[in-house]
Design an enzyme around this catalytic site. Structure first.
Site, short mmCIF file in Angstrom:
data_model
loop_
_atom_site.label_atom_id
_atom_site.label_comp_id
_atom_site.label_asym_id
_atom_site.label_seq_id
_atom_site.Cartn_x
_atom_site.Cartn_y
_atom_site.Cartn_z
N ASP A 1 0.85 -1.19 0.00
CA ASP A 1 0.00 0.00 0.00
C ASP A 1 0.89 1.24 0.00
O ASP A 1 1.84 1.33 0.78
CB ASP A 1 -0.90 -0.03 1.25
N HIS B 1 -10.24 -5.02 -2.63
CA HIS B 1 -8.90 -5.35 -2.10
C HIS B 1 -9.01 -5.73 -0.64
O HIS B 1 -9.83 -5.19 0.10
CB HIS B 1 -7.94 -4.17 -2.27
N HIS C 1 -6.89 -5.50 2.75
CA HIS C 1 -5.76 -4.88 3.44
C HIS C 1 -5.18 -5.91 4.40
O HIS C 1 -5.92 -6.53 5.17
CB HIS C 1 -6.22 -3.69 4.30
P1 DGP Z 1 -9.44 1.81 0.67
O1 DGP Z 1 -9.47 3.18 1.28
O2 DGP Z 1 -9.91 0.71 1.61
O3 DGP Z 1 -10.15 1.78 -0.65
O4 DGP Z 1 -7.91 1.50 0.41
C1 DGP Z 1 -7.25 1.88 -0.75
C2 DGP Z 1 -5.79 1.85 -0.44
O5 DGP Z 1 -5.09 1.89 -1.66
C3 DGP Z 1 -5.29 3.01 0.40
O6 DGP Z 1 -4.82 2.49 1.65
C4 DGP Z 1 -4.17 3.62 -0.40
C5 DGP Z 1 -3.90 2.61 -1.49
N1 DGP Z 1 -3.58 3.19 -2.77
C6 DGP Z 1 -4.28 4.14 -3.45
N2 DGP Z 1 -3.69 4.41 -4.62
C7 DGP Z 1 -2.59 3.60 -4.70
C8 DGP Z 1 -1.58 3.42 -5.67
O7 DGP Z 1 -1.55 4.05 -6.74
N3 DGP Z 1 -0.63 2.50 -5.41
C9 DGP Z 1 -0.62 1.78 -4.24
N4 DGP Z 1 0.38 0.90 -4.07
N5 DGP Z 1 -1.56 1.92 -3.29
C10 DGP Z 1 -2.54 2.83 -3.53
#
Ligand code: DGP
Length: 142
Positions: A34, A103, A105
Site C-alpha cells: 500500500d 482489495h 488490506h
Molecule cells: P481503501 O481506502 O480501503 O479503498 O484502500 C485503498 C488503499 O489503496 C489506500 O490504503 C491507499 C492505497 N492506494 C491508493 N492508490 C494507490 C496506488 O496508486 N498505489 C498503491 N500501491 N496503493 C494505492
C-alpha cells in the site's frame, strides 16, 4: 470475467502502466505494498479482474483471493515481525473505501502502535518501500 476499468488505479497496476511494489502475482491475484501504509509492510491483495467490492465478487474469484491470503499474512508477519494483523476490506465510501477495485488490506500490528480510526497513512522514507517489498517477496518465494 470483468474488464479493466480505464480510470481504475489498481487496474493500471495490474496492467503495469502504474508502478507498484509487487510482492506476489498468480494467474488471478496480485499483492503489492500500500502506498499509504498504516504500518510498514501494509499489503493489498487484489483480484486482477476488476470488481468493485466484496459483495460483487463471483465465488471463484473470492476463492482465488482467499487462497493466497494466508500466505501473504505469513509473509507479512515474517518480514515485519508484526505481533498481529488486521485483515479487512472496506466496502463502500461510507466504510472508507477509496479505490473501487476490491482489495484486502493486510495491516501489520504491534501493541501500542497507535493505529486507530480514522486511518492516518504513513509515508515510506527513501529506499524503505523497496527494502520492505524485497523482504515480503523473499518470504513468499520460500
Ligand atoms: P481503501 O481506502 O480501503 O479503498 O484502500 C485503498 C488503499 O489503496 C489506500 O490504503 C491507499 C492505497 N492506494 C491508493 N492508490 C494507490 C496506488 O496508486 N498505489 C498503491 N500501491 N496503493 C494505492
Amino acid at each position: 470475467m470483468s474488464h479493466p476499468e480505464a480510470n481504475c488505479v489498481f487496474c493500471k497496476i495490474v496492467a503495469g502502466t502504474l508502478p507498484a511494489a509487487r510482492v506476489l502475482e498468480t494467474g488471478e491475484v496480485l499483492a503489492f505494498l500500500d502506498i499509504g501504509p498504516l504500518a510498514p509492510g501494509h499489503t493489498l491483495v487484489i483480484p486482477k479482474a476488476h470488481y468493485t467490492n466484496l459483495p460483487t465478487l463471483p465465488d471463484e474469484v473470492a476463492a482465488a483471493l482467499g487462497a493466497v491470503l494466508p500466505r501473504v499474512c505469513r509473509a507479512v508477519v515474517a518480514a515485519t515481525g508484526a505481533e498481529g494483523l488486521n485483515v479487512l476490506s472496506n466496502t463502500g465510501a461510507v466504510a472508507g473505501q477509496s479505490v473501487e477495485h476490491v482489495h484486502w488490506h493486510v495491516i501489520p500490528r504491534r501493541f501500542q502502535d497507535g493505529i486507530a480510526w480514522p486511518w492516518r497513512p504513513l509515508t515510506y522514507a527513501d529506499g524503505e518501500l523497496e527494502a520492505m517489498r524485497r523482504r515480503i517477496a523473499c518470504e513468499l518465494s520460500g
